[in-house]
Design an enzyme around this catalytic site. Sequence first.
Site, short mmCIF file in Angstrom:
data_model
loop_
_atom_site.label_atom_id
_atom_site.label_comp_id
_atom_site.label_asym_id
_atom_site.label_seq_id
_atom_site.Cartn_x
_atom_site.Cartn_y
_atom_site.Cartn_z
N LYS A 1 -20.28 -41.82 28.35
CA LYS A 1 -21.67 -41.59 27.94
C LYS A 1 -21.92 -40.09 28.08
O LYS A 1 -22.28 -39.60 29.16
CB LYS A 1 -22.65 -42.36 28.82
CG LYS A 1 -22.37 -43.88 28.92
CD LYS A 1 -21.55 -44.21 30.12
CE LYS A 1 -21.54 -45.68 30.52
NZ LYS A 1 -21.44 -46.68 29.51
N LYS B 1 -23.65 -45.30 38.85
CA LYS B 1 -22.35 -45.14 39.52
C LYS B 1 -22.41 -43.84 40.31
O LYS B 1 -22.26 -42.75 39.74
CB LYS B 1 -21.20 -45.08 38.51
CG LYS B 1 -21.02 -46.35 37.66
CD LYS B 1 -21.69 -46.23 36.33
CE LYS B 1 -21.33 -47.43 35.47
NZ LYS B 1 -22.39 -47.74 34.50
N ASP C 1 -20.45 -36.84 52.71
CA ASP C 1 -20.85 -35.75 53.61
C ASP C 1 -21.88 -34.81 53.00
O ASP C 1 -22.04 -33.67 53.47
CB ASP C 1 -19.62 -34.95 54.06
CG ASP C 1 -18.70 -35.75 54.97
OD1 ASP C 1 -19.16 -36.77 55.53
OD2 ASP C 1 -17.53 -35.37 55.11
N ASP D 1 -24.63 -26.90 21.60
CA ASP D 1 -24.80 -25.44 21.49
C ASP D 1 -24.07 -24.64 22.56
O ASP D 1 -24.55 -23.56 22.98
CB ASP D 1 -26.29 -25.09 21.51
CG ASP D 1 -27.00 -25.55 20.24
OD1 ASP D 1 -26.32 -26.00 19.30
OD2 ASP D 1 -28.24 -25.45 20.19
N HIS E 1 -27.45 -49.92 36.92
CA HIS E 1 -26.27 -49.54 36.14
C HIS E 1 -25.66 -48.22 36.63
O HIS E 1 -24.74 -47.68 36.01
CB HIS E 1 -26.68 -49.42 34.66
CG HIS E 1 -25.55 -49.41 33.70
ND1 HIS E 1 -25.31 -48.37 32.83
CD2 HIS E 1 -24.58 -50.33 33.45
CE1 HIS E 1 -24.25 -48.64 32.09
NE2 HIS E 1 -23.79 -49.82 32.45
N HIS F 1 -15.92 -45.77 26.67
CA HIS F 1 -17.00 -46.15 27.58
C HIS F 1 -17.76 -44.92 28.08
O HIS F 1 -18.72 -45.04 28.83
CB HIS F 1 -16.41 -46.93 28.77
CG HIS F 1 -17.43 -47.63 29.60
ND1 HIS F 1 -17.85 -47.17 30.83
CD2 HIS F 1 -18.14 -48.77 29.39
CE1 HIS F 1 -18.74 -47.99 31.35
NE2 HIS F 1 -18.94 -48.97 30.49
#
Length: 470
Positions: free
Chosen positions: A390, A218, A223, A395, A216, A388
């Site tokens: 996450k 991404k 470089d 604090d 899952h 979508h």
Amino acid sequence: MDAAVILQYIAYIIYAILVIGTILVILSENSNPIRTLAWVLVLVFIPALGLAMFYFFGQGRRIKRLTFKYLKRVQKLNFKSLNADNDAEVPAQYSTLAALLKNSTTAPVLKGSKVEVITTGERKFQALIEDMKNAKHHIHIEYFIFYNDETGVKVKEVLMQKASEGIEVRFLYDNVANWMVPKKFYVEMAQVGVKVSSFMKTSMPALRSKVNYRNHRKVVVIDGNIGYIGGMNIANDYAIDPNWRDTHLRVLGKGVHGLQINFLMDWSTTGEIVADNTDYFPPCEEMSPNIMQIAAGGPVNPFRNLLQATMQIIMSAKKYVYIQTPYFLPTDSLCQAIATAVLGGVDVRLMVSKKSDSAYVDPAAHSYYEDLMEAGLRIYELQGKFIHAKTMVSDDMISVIGSANMDFRSFESNFEINCYMYDTEIAQQNKEIFFTDMENCKELTLKKWQKRSKWKKLLESILRVFAPLM
């Protein structure tokens, strides 16, 4: 006795043996008891469907084989040169969190990165394509979803162009999530020099669209000094859909080395072990006081480190914790952590979509709301858009942006990756983003929520039983 009747009895006996045998296999795995109970209930009450589901989604023996293969390849990698010069220290109140991430995964503490928090697909793909076009040595790209739509083709064309120029391009994708993408899409890339591979390829991907143990993540590394991580996949939904709300990071500097470590570990499953040298881990100047760790989680890890890190942040918060997630299916331990924090006076807020892209996940998620709101959790539903993102922020210091949802699948079954940042400026920025999104939300109230229909409550309760399998 009629032969047909005898055959029928034999079929029943075989069927019973299969069901009972499968239940014994599940019990012998000593896994999460809630997950085990869910499987047993499915097999007892709907055995035919349960057997089919277990074959595709629940075989622990398969992950043991994958774990052995993954770790055997990863052990051949050597990141000593990278870890030797990392002496950054996190703020004292987060030393336990940093140690947890470092000890449970390959997550060195990396200082000095310049970070851009991206909240629109337009900006993400504009920057990504420009950075890839300017690549001088290599492009490493790993995505859960990489479709052959307008957005996917644009990115693919850049990868092919750079490969034809002699730039090293490695492309890793999940074949289950992309089962509808024609083989020609990948062949064309390979023909011009792109190294293309699926991550732990699974047979019959069309039938296993929700199978466990998927990649899952991404991740993009360019470089060794430009990187991307977050929630946005490569597809039109993420790039141009105005009703899609997501968060991604563009990282410059030393933090990219954390992304590189994890990409090369995943790439090692293809059989190619990439050498640890300055071409992939170049020297980086210190551009900010930002301190980060890139932590990967997944079924090959003996510890549920991303869940543990989430709980650690919540339990150590003094003032607030703000969470955004598209799917909220928390473990009992996470529910207890949230309840403990809010009962202790911490301002904990959860932002989800009013309606997600999964009709059966929503009722299961709703089943958790009442108890947590009674404890004091504040829940906000984003109106008119699918969130979508996450993210977590707490604090005015710790921020988390990555691929992991707040659900069983992300914490236990999928290969995920998160960025943990100890940075007051980034934390304040993420808090402002949260409050900006709140302007398009409606806060749920306990009194009104308790008045929903009995039928809806019943549906929620039924689907909650299967939450560990979703």
